[in-house]
Scaffold this active site. Structure first.
Site, PDB file in Angstrom:
ATOM      1  N   ASP A   1      81.767  36.800  63.700  1.00  0.00           N
ATOM      2  CA  ASP A   1      82.431  37.181  62.276  1.00  0.00           C
ATOM      3  C   ASP A   1      83.828  37.843  62.415  1.00  0.00           C
ATOM      4  O   ASP A   1      84.153  38.030  61.320  1.00  0.00           O
ATOM      5  CB  ASP A   1      81.139  37.856  61.559  1.00  0.00           C
ATOM      6  CG  ASP A   1      79.942  37.272  61.404  1.00  0.00           C
ATOM      7  OD1 ASP A   1      79.984  36.103  61.501  1.00  0.00           O
ATOM      8  OD2 ASP A   1      78.853  37.769  61.083  1.00  0.00           O
TER       9      ASP A   1
ATOM     10  N   MET B   1      79.825  30.327  58.674  1.00  0.00           N
ATOM     11  CA  MET B   1      79.000  31.456  58.870  1.00  0.00           C
ATOM     12  C   MET B   1      79.882  32.594  58.560  1.00  0.00           C
ATOM     13  O   MET B   1      81.424  32.694  58.697  1.00  0.00           O
ATOM     14  CB  MET B   1      78.511  31.724  60.128  1.00  0.00           C
ATOM     15  CG  MET B   1      77.179  31.131  60.225  1.00  0.00           C
ATOM     16  SD  MET B   1      76.354  31.455  61.994  1.00  0.00           S
ATOM     17  CE  MET B   1      74.857  30.965  61.621  1.00  0.00           C
TER      18      MET B   1
HETATM   19  O1  F6P Z   1      76.558  38.094  62.786  1.00  0.00           O
HETATM   20  C1  F6P Z   1      76.710  36.418  63.002  1.00  0.00           C
HETATM   21  C2  F6P Z   1      76.042  35.575  62.053  1.00  0.00           C
HETATM   22  O2  F6P Z   1      76.296  34.317  62.820  1.00  0.00           O
HETATM   23  C3  F6P Z   1      76.420  35.690  60.814  1.00  0.00           C
HETATM   24  O3  F6P Z   1      77.706  34.892  60.388  1.00  0.00           O
HETATM   25  C4  F6P Z   1      75.415  34.979  60.143  1.00  0.00           C
HETATM   26  O4  F6P Z   1      75.134  35.361  58.745  1.00  0.00           O
HETATM   27  C5  F6P Z   1      74.049  35.351  61.137  1.00  0.00           C
HETATM   28  O5  F6P Z   1      74.672  35.939  62.182  1.00  0.00           O
HETATM   29  C6  F6P Z   1      73.099  34.638  61.038  1.00  0.00           C
HETATM   30  O6  F6P Z   1      72.200  34.880  62.140  1.00  0.00           O
HETATM   31  P1  F6P Z   1      70.834  34.392  62.497  1.00  0.00           P
HETATM   32  O7  F6P Z   1      70.428  33.043  61.874  1.00  0.00           O
HETATM   33  O8  F6P Z   1      70.715  34.508  64.020  1.00  0.00           O
HETATM   34  O9  F6P Z   1      69.859  35.524  61.952  1.00  0.00           O
END
Ligand code: F6P
Length: 357
Positions: A138, A180
Site C-alpha cells: 500500500d 488493493m
Molecule cells: O495492507 C495490505 C493489504 O493488501 C490491503 O491493501 C488490503 O486491504 C489488505 O491488505 C487485505 O488483507 P487480508 O486479506 O490479508 O486481510
C-alpha cells in the site's frame, strides 16, 4: 559482544519480506561473524506472544532473495487488541516481553505495515530494543517515501491493467479494475498511470459517479474505457459519513467495496457493457521485482547498521532518496495518504486522466 536478534514478519505479506530478512541476516553475519545469533519468530506477534521461535542457521537465509511470502509466516494480530485481555486470559504485552526475555534477545526486528509499527512502538516504550522495517504493497507508512513490496505490486497491477486493454477494446466495454489499498490510493495511482487507465478512483479523492460516467461517454468514440479503482474508494456522499455509517450502507447494498457499485451505475448511466476485474491477493504474491530486491537489501543493511550502533526505537525509511530512519513513536499511528496536491495526481490530470472529483 554476542548479539541475539529476533526477527518477525507481521500483518499482510508482500513480495520482498524474504529479501529484507536475507539482507539483515547477511549484513549481520558480515558485521558480527560468529558473534550473532538469529531467532526466527513464527507468525508475527502471535508467535512472539506464544514463544513460537526457531534458531536460524546462516544457510537458512540462502536462496530466499527471489521468493515471495515470508519464511517466518505471518498473521494479523490487531494493535487495538494488544492491550485487551481476551477469553484466553493472556496478557499479550507481558507475554511478548516474556518471550523476548526467555529467548535472551538483544533486539527485535519487526517487518510490517502500520499496525506492526504501532505494536513495535508499544514494545519499544515497554523497554524492548525494537527496529521496524517498512513493508506493504500500500506504500502508506508515514515518514518513508517507499515501502518494500510496493513496486512489485505496481508492476503486477500494471500488468493486469495492460491485459484489460485488449479485451476492453475488442468488446467496446468499460473495464473496472479493483486494486488493493484500503486507506491509501498509491498503488492504484501508480498502476493506473503506468497501465494507461482513463479514470483513477482513490480514497483520498471521493468520486462523483456522474463525472465518471461523463468521462466514459466522452471516450465513446474510442469504444472502450479502463477505470482503476482502489479497494477503499468511496463517493462524495459516503465521504461525509462516519466509517460505521458507510459500512451499514454498504451492507444494505450488499457490497464490501465500491467497485461493483461503480460498474453497475456506470452501465446504467452510459448504457455500455461494463465488467469488473479484481486481481486481489495476486497483487501480494510472487517474486519481488529487481527494484524491491535492491530496496529490501538496502533496508536490511540499514537495520544491521542500527544494531551495530545499538540504536533502537527506530523505523527504517527512505527519506529524500536516502536510506535512513524515523523514531518509531513518530511513525506509529499515522498513515501516509496521497496528498491532494500530489505530483502524480497532477501528472495524471495533465494527461486527461479523470478522478471523478
Ligand atoms: O495492507 C495490505 C493489504 O493488501 C490491503 O491493501 C488490503 O486491504 C489488505 O491488505 C487485505 O488483507 P487480508 O486479506 O490479508 O486481510
Amino acid at each position: 559482544m554476542k548479539r541475539r536478534i529476533g526477527i518477525l514478519t507481521s500483518g499482510g505479506d508482500c513480495p520482498g519480506l524474504n529479501a529484507t530478512i536475507r539482507g539483515v541476516a547477511k549484513a549481520c553475519y558480515e558485521k558480527f561473524g560468529d558473534d550473532v545469533e538469529i531467532v526466527g519468530i513464527e507468525d508475527g506477534y502471535f508467535g512472539l506472544i506464544n514463544n513460537m521461535c526457531k534458531e536460524m542457521k546462516q544457510s537458512d537465509f540462502s536462496g530466499i532473495l527471489t521468493t515471495g511470502g515470508t519464511i517466518f509466516g505471518t498473521k494479523r494480530t490487531p494493535f487495538k487488541m494488544m492491550q485487551v485481555i481476551e477469553e484466553d486470559n493472556v496478557d499479550k504485552v507481558k507475554a511478548m516481553k516474556a518471550t523476548y526475555k526467555k529467548q535472551k534477545l538483544d533486539c527485535l526486528l519487526t517487518l510490517g505495515g502500520n499496525g506492526t509499527h504501532k505494536t513495535a512502538n508499544l514494545l519499544s516504550t515497554e523497554g524492548l530494543n525494537v527496529i521496524g522495517l517498512p513493508k506493504t504493497i500500500d506504500n502508506d507508512i508515514w515518514g518513508t517515501s517507499v515501502t518494500f513490496g510496493f513496486h512489485t505490486a505496481v508492476d503486477t497491477a500494471t500488468d493486469v491493467i495492460d491485459r484489460l486493454h485488449s479485451t476492453a477494446n475488442s468488446h467496446g466495454r468499460i473495464l473496472v479494475a479493483e486494486i488493493m489499498g484500503n486507506k491509501a490510493g498509491w498503488l492504484t495511482l501508480y498502476a493506473g498511470i503506468a497501465g494507461g487507465a482513463d479514470m483513477i478512483v482513490i480514497p483520498e479523492i471521493p468520486y462523483d459517479i456522474d463525472k465518471l460516467a461523463e468521462a466514459c461517454e466522452k471516450r465513446k468514440q474510442k469504444g472502450f474505457s479502463i477505470m482503476a479503482v482502489a479497494e477503499g474508494a468511496f463517493d462524495k456522499a459516503e465521504a461525509k459519513m462516519k466509517k460505521k455509517e458507510r459500512a451499514k450502507l454498504r451492507a444494505e447494498q450488499g457490497i464490501s467495496t465500491a467497485t461493483s457499485r461503480i460498474a453497475s451505475q456506470i452501465e446504467q448511466l452510459t448504457g455500455r457493457e461494463t465488467r469488473v476485474c479484481v486481481p486481489g491477493h495476486m497483487l501480494r504474491g510472487g517474486s519481488p521485482s529487481a527494484y524491491d530486491r535492491v530496496l529490501a537489501t538496502k533496508f536490511g543493511v540499514r537495520a544491521a547498521e542500527l544494531i551495530s550502533k545499538d540504536k533502537y526505537g527506530y523505523a527504517v525509511a527512505m527519506i529524500n532518496e536516502k536510506v535512513s530512519e524515523n523514531p518509531l513513536e513518530d511513525v506509529a499511528g499515522k498513515t501516509k495518504f496521497v496528498p491532494e496536491d500530489d505530483q502524480m495526481v497532477k501528472t495524471a490530470k495533465e494527461i486527461g486522466i479523470v478522478f471523478g472529483d
